[in-house]
Motif scaffolding. Structure first.
Motif: not given
Length: 183
Positions: A15, A19, A169, A171, A174-175
């Motif tokens: 994941q 990205a 988490d 996501d 990644i941010s």
């Protein structure tokens, strides 16, 4: 950036790493606990899924931005003072070689405030003291939210050792990574 993971690592990394955009300005150093009697197939798995170059780390290699370096099976991955990589067959740490703590502690010494250390899913304490070293050196510590980890033991240990670390988490991680390198 240094990332450490164990049980559930492939799913989490599948994941995060794809990205990262082409032209990402940091080298990405990754330790995954891979049994020494099994070959490391991580490079071939991620090469076709990532926009960054993916390779197995080599001894005395200089790091390049926008490259993902996986620690080879049965070798600790370290960062030298000049930012180059080195491999070691020293004793396992937390029953692991490669060990996350070894990478994080050496990277903290080499990169200081420029380092982002990330502890993901896993079943032991590896990464906890290394993440503490990252934060104490002025770097950013990030830990996968234990509630979202396939195996929460490593994230919990990292948060206990390093309460100043940011928790998110996948996501959210990644941010954070995209924000960190946008400046």
């Amino acid at each position: 950036m240094a990332i450490g993971a164990s049980a559930g690592a492939v799913e989490a990394l599948l994941q995060i790493l794809p990205a990262l955009p082409a032209g990402y300005r940091l080298p990405v150093l990754v330790v995954v606990h891979v049994p020494r009697d099994r070959g490391n197939s991580l490079v071939s798995l991620f090469q076709t899924r990532c926009r960054l170059r993916v390779k197995e780390a080599e001894d005395k290699e200089e790091t390049c931005p926008g490259t993902i370096y996986f620690a080879p099976s049965d070798y600790h991955l370290l960062v030298e003072a000049d930012g180059s990589l080195s491999l070691s067959s020293d004793e396992p740490v937390h029953h692991s070689r490669p060990a996350i703590d070894v990478l994080f502690e050496s990277a903290a010494d080499a990169f200081g405030t420029g380092l982002v250390g990330i502890v993901l899913t896993g079943a032991n304490q590896d990464g906890a003291s290394g993440l503490k070293a990252v934060v104490e050196a002025g770097g950013m510590g990030i830990v996968q939210d234990p509630a979202t980890a396939l195996v929460p033991t490593m994230p919990r240990a990292a948060l206990a050792a390093c309460p100043a670390a940011r928790q998110a988490d996948l996501d959210g991680i990644i941010s954070l990574l995209l924000e960190q390198t946008a400046t």
